[in-house]
Scaffold this motif. Structure first.
Motif, PDB file in Angstrom:
ATOM      1  N   HIS A 274       0.829  -1.077   0.036  1.00 12.10           N
ATOM      2  CA  HIS A 274       0.151   0.110  -0.133  1.00 12.10           C
ATOM      3  C   HIS A 274       0.795   1.144   0.009  1.00 12.10           C
ATOM      4  O   HIS A 274       2.114   1.313   0.457  1.00 12.10           O
ATOM      5  CB  HIS A 274      -0.754  -0.061   1.291  1.00 12.10           C
ATOM      6  N   THR A 275       0.251   2.305  -0.426  1.00 15.94           N
ATOM      7  CA  THR A 275       1.021   3.805  -0.581  1.00 15.94           C
ATOM      8  C   THR A 275       0.129   4.666   0.279  1.00 15.94           C
ATOM      9  O   THR A 275      -1.236   4.781   0.156  1.00 15.94           O
ATOM     10  CB  THR A 275       1.389   3.911  -1.799  1.00 15.94           C
ATOM     11  N   CYS A 276       0.771   5.526   0.879  1.00 15.87           N
ATOM     12  CA  CYS A 276       0.006   6.952   1.434  1.00 15.87           C
ATOM     13  C   CYS A 276       0.709   8.215   0.871  1.00 15.87           C
ATOM     14  O   CYS A 276       1.882   8.193   0.921  1.00 15.87           O
ATOM     15  CB  CYS A 276       0.053   6.777   2.915  1.00 15.87           C
ATOM     16  N   ALA A 277      -0.104   9.221   1.030  1.00 16.94           N
ATOM     17  CA  ALA A 277       0.617  10.482   0.542  1.00 16.94           C
ATOM     18  C   ALA A 277       0.087  11.467   1.591  1.00 16.94           C
ATOM     19  O   ALA A 277      -1.179  11.304   1.830  1.00 16.94           O
ATOM     20  CB  ALA A 277       0.534  10.974  -1.034  1.00 16.94           C
ATOM     21  N   LEU A 278       0.758  12.522   1.901  1.00 16.95           N
ATOM     22  CA  LEU A 278       0.212  13.562   2.538  1.00 16.95           C
ATOM     23  C   LEU A 278       0.085  14.986   2.089  1.00 16.95           C
ATOM     24  O   LEU A 278       1.302  15.242   1.240  1.00 16.95           O
ATOM     25  CB  LEU A 278       1.508  13.889   3.830  1.00 16.95           C
ATOM     26  N   SER A 279      -0.887  15.671   1.970  1.00 14.71           N
ATOM     27  CA  SER A 279      -0.860  16.947   1.390  1.00 14.71           C
ATOM     28  C   SER A 279      -0.259  18.094   2.269  1.00 14.71           C
ATOM     29  O   SER A 279      -0.362  18.121   3.544  1.00 14.71           O
ATOM     30  CB  SER A 279      -2.385  16.959   0.950  1.00 14.71           C
ATOM     31  N   ASP A 280      -0.249  19.335   1.606  1.00  8.45           N
ATOM     32  CA  ASP A 280       0.295  20.486   2.191  1.00  8.45           C
ATOM     33  C   ASP A 280      -0.798  21.019   3.121  1.00  8.45           C
ATOM     34  O   ASP A 280      -0.574  21.845   4.083  1.00  8.45           O
ATOM     35  CB  ASP A 280       0.854  21.703   1.268  1.00  8.45           C
ATOM     36  N   ALA A 281      -1.867  20.575   2.890  1.00 12.94           N
ATOM     37  CA  ALA A 281      -3.421  20.773   3.865  1.00 12.94           C
ATOM     38  C   ALA A 281      -3.367  20.018   5.039  1.00 12.94           C
ATOM     39  O   ALA A 281      -4.325  20.129   5.925  1.00 12.94           O
ATOM     40  CB  ALA A 281      -4.538  20.791   2.951  1.00 12.94           C
ATOM     41  N   GLY A 282      -2.519  19.207   5.010  1.00  5.82           N
ATOM     42  CA  GLY A 282      -2.446  18.144   6.068  1.00  5.82           C
ATOM     43  C   GLY A 282      -3.756  16.772   5.827  1.00  5.82           C
ATOM     44  O   GLY A 282      -3.711  16.100   7.019  1.00  5.82           O
ATOM     45  N   GLY A 283      -4.085  16.421   4.947  1.00  4.54           N
ATOM     46  CA  GLY A 283      -4.795  15.392   4.687  1.00  4.54           C
ATOM     47  C   GLY A 283      -4.030  14.118   3.999  1.00  4.54           C
ATOM     48  O   GLY A 283      -2.801  14.582   3.633  1.00  4.54           O
ATOM     49  N   VAL A 284      -4.248  13.082   4.545  1.00  8.82           N
ATOM     50  CA  VAL A 284      -3.613  11.703   4.037  1.00  8.82           C
ATOM     51  C   VAL A 284      -4.369  10.906   3.372  1.00  8.82           C
ATOM     52  O   VAL A 284      -5.571  10.602   3.531  1.00  8.82           O
ATOM     53  CB  VAL A 284      -3.169  11.021   5.383  1.00  8.82           C
ATOM     54  N   TRP A 285      -4.193  10.578   2.075  1.00 10.87           N
ATOM     55  CA  TRP A 285      -4.543   9.617   1.247  1.00 10.87           C
ATOM     56  C   TRP A 285      -3.760   8.374   0.995  1.00 10.87           C
ATOM     57  O   TRP A 285      -2.616   8.449   0.992  1.00 10.87           O
ATOM     58  CB  TRP A 285      -4.585  10.459  -0.111  1.00 10.87           C
ATOM     59  N   CYS A 286      -4.487   7.104   0.927  1.00 13.99           N
ATOM     60  CA  CYS A 286      -3.863   6.189   0.888  1.00 13.99           C
ATOM     61  C   CYS A 286      -4.562   5.149  -0.118  1.00 13.99           C
ATOM     62  O   CYS A 286      -5.906   5.466  -0.705  1.00 13.99           O
ATOM     63  CB  CYS A 286      -3.963   5.091   2.147  1.00 13.99           C
ATOM     64  N   TRP A 287      -3.781   3.997  -0.863  1.00 14.26           N
ATOM     65  CA  TRP A 287      -4.272   3.265  -1.626  1.00 14.26           C
ATOM     66  C   TRP A 287      -3.420   1.752  -1.811  1.00 14.26           C
ATOM     67  O   TRP A 287      -2.510   1.892  -1.233  1.00 14.26           O
ATOM     68  CB  TRP A 287      -4.158   3.958  -3.138  1.00 14.26           C
ATOM     69  N   GLY A 288      -3.997   0.937  -2.487  1.00 14.73           N
ATOM     70  CA  GLY A 288      -3.520  -0.505  -2.410  1.00 14.73           C
ATOM     71  C   GLY A 288      -4.496  -1.366  -1.546  1.00 14.73           C
ATOM     72  O   GLY A 288      -5.392  -1.343  -1.519  1.00 14.73           O
ATOM     73  N   ASP A 289      -3.420  -2.351  -0.957  1.00 15.97           N
ATOM     74  CA  ASP A 289      -4.180  -3.322  -0.283  1.00 15.97           C
ATOM     75  C   ASP A 289      -4.674  -2.739   1.027  1.00 15.97           C
ATOM     76  O   ASP A 289      -3.980  -2.145   1.657  1.00 15.97           O
ATOM     77  CB  ASP A 289      -2.818  -4.379  -0.001  1.00 15.97           C
TER      78      ASP A 289
END
Length: 418
Positions: free
Chosen positions: A61-76
């Protein structure tokens, strides 16, 4: 130096077990080849709703952090590691549950952690060994606060453990500790944070497969945990070290990364070093080492003529480094396209340049990298200086965040608007 390998040899020695692969049917094989061609010829960037500042890769799986402070994830998402409140996989990025503002991010084997703007740590996902840090419970599908109310400044997630450091230089670890990777002086699991022994102040920390490394404010490296293959870099290999031990060589380091069975670092002069297992080329020294034996038990220089590095990331059988001008270099096991150089089924024992597409480099006006994370088994992701996320390698669980299951060149990930 490189050597071709068969598909059956793609798994790094000692890597975590995988499900048996089904033989590719002719249509699926053809689609895979077409996907590779599309990745190479037209890696179109889709505009992001937000600018991303961090990316963290787990096993699948992978996650990313935005400059607004939100976390997005995808994958298993079978273990809840996407943090959506469910245990389902997602091929496209999904926003992590909750209204918190995060400032840092870390992904382990099947769990994820993030640092809130008030210093509180939150984790979610697989908790079989206590790596979420909130007591017992096998699966935690949404963010929960790590027990203890400790204010951290940085977090790192290993395969089945997690560590953090505070503003005062104290370090804490939790999760699987049977090989000493928690550094508490004992070889036992912990479901809540325990202080790392030794009284050394750390500025950064990195969790690996079964070991951990950290840096002091003056650049001294310390490692603890499993040392059967010399992955601690302390000058010998053997029994686990349950308390921190100094990395040999007296190097002044600016970055360190603990991988699956090896570790790498960058010194104050921008020179990369690696130590531990090296059979798949993950040390980048240009030498071929035998399997399942210590390759280098102290830091060994990675040849880097006229190349200055600023960061490094060690994965499962391969490594990627970030050069000062934003170019990414990868070396080691590239069976699933993890090296991002357009090849498959190859080990490379020296650094290879990650390409945007055949014959095309990443340059300033086409999005050089600001960060790269190679901490997974089969894929790598990076963030460009203008906040776009790219991933490459194998994505059979959706961890590439795009409609591809295999790509040997970086592909842009589309983050949906809020």
């Amino acid at each position: 130096m490189s050597r071709a390998i068969r598909a059956a040899d793609a798994r790094a020695p000692g890597a975590p077990p995988r499900r048996p692969r089904r033989p590719l049917r002719p249509l699926r094989a053809l689609l895979g080849l077409l996907t590779l061609g599309a990745a190479a010829c037209d890696p179109v960037a889709v505009p992001l709703a937000e600018t991303m500042t961090r990316v963290a890769v787990g096993d699948r799986h992978t996650c990313a952090l935005s400059d607004a402070g939100g976390v997005w994830c995808w994958g298993d998402g079978a273990a809840g590691q996407l943090g959506t409140g469910a245990t389902v996989s997602e091929a496209r990025p999904r926003l992590v549950a909750g209204e918190r503002v995060f400032i840092d991010l870390a992904a382990g084997g099947a769990h994820t952690c993030a640092l809130a703007d008030d210093g509180a740590a939150y984790c979610w996902g697989d908790n079989a060994r206590g790596q979420v840090g909130a007591g017992a419970g096998a699966v935690v599908p949404a963010p929960v606060a790590v027990t203890g109310g400790i204010a951290f400044t940085a977090l790192s997630a290993g395969w089945e453990h997690t560590c953090g450091v505070t503003a005062g230089g104290e370090s804490y670890c939790w999760g699987r500790g049977t090989e000493g990777q928690l550094g508490t002086g004992a070889q036992e699991d912990r479901s809540v944070p325990g202080p790392v022994a030794g009284g050394v102040s750390y500025e950064s920390i990195s969790g690996g497969g079964r070991h951990t490394c950290a840096l002091t404010p003056d650049g001294a490296g310390w490692c603890w945990g499993a040392n059967d293959l010399g992955q601690l870099g302390i000058g010998d290999a053997g029994a686990p070290e349950a308390s921190p031990a100094p990395v040999a060589g007296g190097l002044v380091l600016i970055d360190v990364s603990a991988g699956w069975r090896h570790s790498c670092a960058v010194d104050a002069g921008g020179r990369p070093y690696c130590w531990g297992a090296g059979a798949t080329g993950e040390l980048g020294t240009g030498r071929h080492y035998e399997e399942d034996v210590p390759a280098e038990v102290a830091p060994a220089a990675v040849p880097s003529p006229d190349q200055t590095y600023v960061a490094i990331s060690a994965g499962v059988g391969y490594t990627c480094g970030l050069r000062h001008q934003g170019e990414a270099m990868c070396w080691g096991r590239g069976a699933e396209g993890q090296l991002g150089n357009g090849e498959l089924w190859i080990y490379h024992y020296l650094p290879q340049l990650v390409l945007r597409e055949p014959g095309r480099r990443f340059v300033h006006n086409s999005g050089p990298f600001a960060r790269v994370d190679a901490g997974a088994t089969e894929h790598v992701c990076g963030v460009t200086v203008d906040g776009k996320v790219l991933c490459w390698g194998r994505g059979r669980h959706g961890q590439l965040g795009a409609d591809v299951w295999l790509t040997n060149y970086p592909r842009f990930v589309s983050i949906p608007p809020l």
